[in-house]
Write a protein that holds these residues in place. Sequence first.
Motif, PDB file in Angstrom:
ATOM      1  N   GLU A   1       0.829  -1.210   0.000  1.00 10.85           N
ATOM      2  CA  GLU A   1       0.000   0.000   0.000  1.00 10.85           C
ATOM      3  C   GLU A   1       0.864   1.261   0.000  1.00 10.85           C
ATOM      4  O   GLU A   1       0.614   2.201  -0.764  1.00 10.85           O
ATOM      5  CB  GLU A   1      -0.924   0.000   1.218  1.00 10.85           C
ATOM      6  CG  GLU A   1      -1.848   1.211   1.267  1.00 10.85           C
ATOM      7  CD  GLU A   1      -2.755   1.205   2.492  1.00 10.85           C
ATOM      8  OE1 GLU A   1      -3.555   2.155   2.626  1.00 10.85           O
ATOM      9  OE2 GLU A   1      -2.658   0.273   3.309  1.00 10.85           O
ATOM     10  N   SER A   2       1.892   1.273   0.843  1.00  8.32           N
ATOM     11  CA  SER A   2       2.766   2.447   0.938  1.00  8.32           C
ATOM     12  C   SER A   2       3.522   2.693  -0.362  1.00  8.32           C
ATOM     13  O   SER A   2       3.593   3.829  -0.847  1.00  8.32           O
ATOM     14  CB  SER A   2       3.763   2.274   2.088  1.00  8.32           C
ATOM     15  OG  SER A   2       3.099   2.168   3.325  1.00  8.32           O
ATOM     16  N   MET A   3       4.081   1.633  -0.933  1.00 11.65           N
ATOM     17  CA  MET A   3       4.862   1.800  -2.152  1.00 11.65           C
ATOM     18  C   MET A   3       3.971   2.163  -3.329  1.00 11.65           C
ATOM     19  O   MET A   3       4.359   2.957  -4.206  1.00 11.65           O
ATOM     20  CB  MET A   3       5.661   0.526  -2.444  1.00 11.65           C
ATOM     21  CG  MET A   3       6.798   0.725  -3.430  1.00 11.65           C
ATOM     22  SD  MET A   3       8.112   1.845  -2.827  1.00 11.65           S
ATOM     23  CE  MET A   3       9.012   0.753  -1.721  1.00 11.65           C
ATOM     24  N   ASN A   4       2.767   1.619  -3.362  1.00  7.87           N
ATOM     25  CA  ASN A   4       1.829   1.967  -4.423  1.00  7.87           C
ATOM     26  C   ASN A   4       1.455   3.448  -4.349  1.00  7.87           C
ATOM     27  O   ASN A   4       1.398   4.144  -5.373  1.00  7.87           O
ATOM     28  CB  ASN A   4       0.578   1.097  -4.317  1.00  7.87           C
ATOM     29  CG  ASN A   4      -0.382   1.346  -5.473  1.00  7.87           C
ATOM     30  OD1 ASN A   4      -0.060   1.092  -6.626  1.00  7.87           O
ATOM     31  ND2 ASN A   4      -1.571   1.860  -5.169  1.00  7.87           N
ATOM     32  N   ASN A   5       1.207   3.938  -3.140  1.00 12.86           N
ATOM     33  CA  ASN A   5       0.886   5.359  -2.973  1.00 12.86           C
ATOM     34  C   ASN A   5       2.046   6.242  -3.416  1.00 12.86           C
ATOM     35  O   ASN A   5       1.844   7.289  -4.039  1.00 12.86           O
ATOM     36  CB  ASN A   5       0.533   5.648  -1.510  1.00 12.86           C
ATOM     37  CG  ASN A   5      -0.794   5.048  -1.102  1.00 12.86           C
ATOM     38  OD1 ASN A   5      -1.639   4.742  -1.954  1.00 12.86           O
ATOM     39  ND2 ASN A   5      -1.004   4.848   0.197  1.00 12.86           N
ATOM     40  N   LEU A   6       3.268   5.820  -3.081  1.00 15.77           N
ATOM     41  CA  LEU A   6       4.447   6.582  -3.504  1.00 15.77           C
ATOM     42  C   LEU A   6       4.527   6.664  -5.029  1.00 15.77           C
ATOM     43  O   LEU A   6       4.824   7.725  -5.594  1.00 15.77           O
ATOM     44  CB  LEU A   6       5.716   5.922  -2.968  1.00 15.77           C
ATOM     45  CG  LEU A   6       6.108   6.197  -1.513  1.00 15.77           C
ATOM     46  CD1 LEU A   6       7.315   5.352  -1.147  1.00 15.77           C
ATOM     47  CD2 LEU A   6       6.419   7.667  -1.297  1.00 15.77           C
ATOM     48  N   TYR A   7       4.245   5.546  -5.695  1.00 16.90           N
ATOM     49  CA  TYR A   7       4.328   5.544  -7.156  1.00 16.90           C
ATOM     50  C   TYR A   7       3.242   6.427  -7.765  1.00 16.90           C
ATOM     51  O   TYR A   7       3.492   7.158  -8.734  1.00 16.90           O
ATOM     52  CB  TYR A   7       4.216   4.122  -7.694  1.00 16.90           C
ATOM     53  CG  TYR A   7       4.285   4.073  -9.205  1.00 16.90           C
ATOM     54  CD1 TYR A   7       5.439   4.487  -9.865  1.00 16.90           C
ATOM     55  CD2 TYR A   7       3.193   3.649  -9.947  1.00 16.90           C
ATOM     56  CE1 TYR A   7       5.500   4.467 -11.256  1.00 16.90           C
ATOM     57  CE2 TYR A   7       3.254   3.623 -11.335  1.00 16.90           C
ATOM     58  CZ  TYR A   7       4.411   4.044 -11.982  1.00 16.90           C
ATOM     59  OH  TYR A   7       4.476   4.032 -13.340  1.00 16.90           O
ATOM     60  N   VAL A   8       2.047   6.374  -7.198  1.00 16.97           N
ATOM     61  CA  VAL A   8       0.949   7.194  -7.706  1.00 16.97           C
ATOM     62  C   VAL A   8       1.291   8.679  -7.577  1.00 16.97           C
ATOM     63  O   VAL A   8       1.055   9.483  -8.485  1.00 16.97           O
ATOM     64  CB  VAL A   8      -0.360   6.864  -6.955  1.00 16.97           C
ATOM     65  CG1 VAL A   8      -1.445   7.899  -7.292  1.00 16.97           C
ATOM     66  CG2 VAL A   8      -0.840   5.465  -7.306  1.00 16.97           C
ATOM     67  N   VAL A   9       1.856   9.058  -6.437  1.00 16.95           N
ATOM     68  CA  VAL A   9       2.147  10.472  -6.168  1.00 16.95           C
ATOM     69  C   VAL A   9       3.378  10.956  -6.933  1.00 16.95           C
ATOM     70  O   VAL A   9       3.363  12.027  -7.546  1.00 16.95           O
ATOM     71  CB  VAL A   9       2.337  10.710  -4.655  1.00 16.95           C
ATOM     72  CG1 VAL A   9       2.821  12.137  -4.390  1.00 16.95           C
ATOM     73  CG2 VAL A   9       1.034  10.446  -3.914  1.00 16.95           C
ATOM     74  N   PHE A  10       4.468  10.169  -6.895  1.00 13.55           N
ATOM     75  CA  PHE A  10       5.739  10.632  -7.452  1.00 13.55           C
ATOM     76  C   PHE A  10       6.022  10.113  -8.862  1.00 13.55           C
ATOM     77  O   PHE A  10       6.812  10.717  -9.590  1.00 13.55           O
ATOM     78  CB  PHE A  10       6.898  10.242  -6.525  1.00 13.55           C
ATOM     79  CG  PHE A  10       6.879  10.931  -5.198  1.00 13.55           C
ATOM     80  CD1 PHE A  10       7.478  12.170  -5.040  1.00 13.55           C
ATOM     81  CD2 PHE A  10       6.257  10.360  -4.095  1.00 13.55           C
ATOM     82  CE1 PHE A  10       7.465  12.817  -3.809  1.00 13.55           C
ATOM     83  CE2 PHE A  10       6.237  10.991  -2.862  1.00 13.55           C
ATOM     84  CZ  PHE A  10       6.845  12.228  -2.717  1.00 13.55           C
ATOM     85  N   GLY A  11       5.422   8.970  -9.230  1.00 15.79           N
ATOM     86  CA  GLY A  11       5.670   8.409 -10.555  1.00 15.79           C
ATOM     87  C   GLY A  11       7.101   7.950 -10.765  1.00 15.79           C
ATOM     88  O   GLY A  11       7.570   7.833 -11.901  1.00 15.79           O
ATOM     89  N   ASP A  12       7.805   7.660  -9.679  1.00 18.57           N
ATOM     90  CA  ASP A  12       9.216   7.281  -9.752  1.00 18.57           C
ATOM     91  C   ASP A  12       9.337   5.784 -10.067  1.00 18.57           C
ATOM     92  O   ASP A  12       8.705   4.944  -9.419  1.00 18.57           O
ATOM     93  CB  ASP A  12       9.909   7.600  -8.419  1.00 18.57           C
ATOM     94  CG  ASP A  12      11.422   7.545  -8.531  1.00 18.57           C
ATOM     95  OD1 ASP A  12      11.951   6.485  -8.939  1.00 18.57           O
ATOM     96  OD2 ASP A  12      12.074   8.545  -8.194  1.00 18.57           O
ATOM     97  N   LYS A  13      10.185   5.449 -11.051  1.00 13.53           N
ATOM     98  CA  LYS A  13      10.336   4.050 -11.465  1.00 13.53           C
ATOM     99  C   LYS A  13      10.915   3.177 -10.350  1.00 13.53           C
ATOM    100  O   LYS A  13      10.687   1.969 -10.325  1.00 13.53           O
ATOM    101  CB  LYS A  13      11.216   3.956 -12.708  1.00 13.53           C
ATOM    102  CG  LYS A  13      10.493   4.369 -13.984  1.00 13.53           C
ATOM    103  CD  LYS A  13      11.342   4.081 -15.202  1.00 13.53           C
ATOM    104  CE  LYS A  13      10.576   4.407 -16.482  1.00 13.53           C
ATOM    105  NZ  LYS A  13      11.398   4.150 -17.704  1.00 13.53           N
TER     106      LYS A  13
END
Length: 302
Positions: A264-276
């Motif tokens: 959940e945490s890593m998914n939220n990070l990707y959604v917000v930052f779009g970092d590969k």
Amino acid sequence: MKFFKRISILALIGVALALTSCATSFSREVLRAADVDLKGAKSITVSAITVPGGKSTNKADVLDAVNYLQDELEDRLYGSGYFQIVDKRDRRNVPDVYFDSGFSTFTTTDNRREVKVKNDDDEYEYYYMYSRQVKASIDYKYVDSSSNRVIASKSYSISRTSSEVEDPHDLPSAFSIVKGDLDSFVKKVMKEIEPYIETKTYTLLKDKSKNPEFKIADDYAKKGFLEESMKAFSEVFEKTQQFEAGYNAAIIMEALGYLDEAEESMNNLYVVFGDKKALNALKDIRSEKAKAAKLEKQAQHE
């Protein structure tokens, strides 16, 4: 001399800076499910290993390999205590699974190579070097005794050549050439049918902002205090919304086995930052969840 001393000191400082600037990494032991699901089998028999026919096989060579392999498989299974071992000569007790195996091929070829060397008289002298090549293939399968159904069928290939010697009588035996490969085969089989420990390394991201609270969280991880590190990184992320802090907190959640929270945490990070980096870590976390589910499923069969 002072010049060289100065260079040495600068070099040492450079090494020290390089070491301190490295990203923090740590390793954890993770229990993995057996590669082959034997559906909760409690007992197993290592059937007599068969040998190939044909003129290409020297029976003395292959029998040494067969006897060694039979003993090693049975000893490793006895030693682990994961299965009840039913002796292959036992006709009263039927195991849940038969491990059937055999050498489909086992060939030994001696090779000779001509070498020419110029002597002191500027003339060529000739002599031979000898080597021995062994090629073998093991076919094996796991069979459900109640239904005679083949649960899995596999093969294992060996190709090994000895070092060269000047006297062909000094060539090593075929068995000694492939002994290491036979040991690797036994390890492979054990990994296929019993849960095993795998060491996994996790790497955290470095701080670009030089936040002292980030350093405290990183130091916790370096010292192995992962729970404290996870909480500290989470607090830094809540205060600053710094990607690296949130990423590190999620990575440590994964390492500690909090896979749902990590996902959940890593998914939220990707959604917000779009970092590969977050996307790649998210894929790894989901892979870990699948592996954990496989392990739990196997445990339920026991």
